[in-house]
Design a protein around this motif. Sequence first.
Motif, PDB file in Angstrom:
ATOM      1  N   THR A 144      19.951  14.526 -11.250  1.00 12.81           N
ATOM      2  CA  THR A 144      20.727  14.492 -10.021  1.00 12.81           C
ATOM      3  C   THR A 144      19.839  15.010  -8.899  1.00 12.81           C
ATOM      4  OG1 THR A 144      22.756  14.934 -11.246  1.00 12.81           O
ATOM      5  CG2 THR A 144      22.816  15.311  -8.869  1.00 12.81           C
ATOM      6  N   THR A 189      18.125  13.201 -19.952  1.00 15.34           N
ATOM      7  CA  THR A 189      19.156  12.163 -19.959  1.00 15.34           C
ATOM      8  C   THR A 189      19.821  11.960 -18.604  1.00 15.34           C
ATOM      9  OG1 THR A 189      20.817  13.767 -20.679  1.00 15.34           O
ATOM     10  CG2 THR A 189      19.710  12.479 -22.391  1.00 15.34           C
ATOM     11  N   ARG A 190      19.733  12.946 -17.749  1.00 16.39           N
ATOM     12  CA  ARG A 190      20.384  12.813 -16.450  1.00 16.39           C
ATOM     13  C   ARG A 190      19.598  13.592 -15.410  1.00 16.39           C
ATOM     14  NH1 ARG A 190      26.582  14.411 -14.841  1.00 16.39           N
ATOM     15  NH2 ARG A 190      26.340  13.995 -12.636  1.00 16.39           N
ATOM     16  N   GLN A 194      22.015  22.320 -24.451  1.00 18.37           N
ATOM     17  CA  GLN A 194      21.475  21.682 -23.258  1.00 18.37           C
ATOM     18  C   GLN A 194      20.515  22.610 -22.553  1.00 18.37           C
ATOM     19  OE1 GLN A 194      24.780  20.722 -20.776  1.00 18.37           O
ATOM     20  NE2 GLN A 194      25.349  22.819 -20.391  1.00 18.37           N
ATOM     21  N   TRP A 216      18.664  23.205 -18.530  1.00 17.73           N
ATOM     22  CA  TRP A 216      18.562  22.827 -17.126  1.00 17.73           C
ATOM     23  C   TRP A 216      17.139  23.047 -16.673  1.00 17.73           C
ATOM     24  CZ3 TRP A 216      22.800  20.937 -14.556  1.00 17.73           C
ATOM     25  CH2 TRP A 216      24.021  21.087 -15.183  1.00 17.73           C
TER      26      TRP A 216
END
Length: 99
Positions: free
Chosen positions: A68, A65-66, A93, A95
């Motif tokens: 960076t 969803t994201r 979540q 990473w």
Amino acid sequence: MSDLRPTEPEEENQAFHRNLGDGRYDSSAATAGPWSAGTQHAGPPSALLGRALEEGGAREGFRITRVTVDLPRPVPSRNCTSKYAPSAPVRAQSWSKAN
């Protein structure tokens, strides 16, 4: 008044990178940034990292969803490699890292 529209790129140079296999990519002239022909603008290397994350796959029932991207220095316009490394999930979540 001059025509300010960009010229169409040659068909062979439309892609930013050519896949060489095994996570290796050859950068095309289209990746050149505005500051130097020897460095890429941030979009092409960021897209390679996004692709590595997509190919690595999200945990079952999850989706990416994201993303960076931090580029601490200019990315040279030459062959590059992208790699994916999953990390341990944290509650609801997860990473992941691509470099």
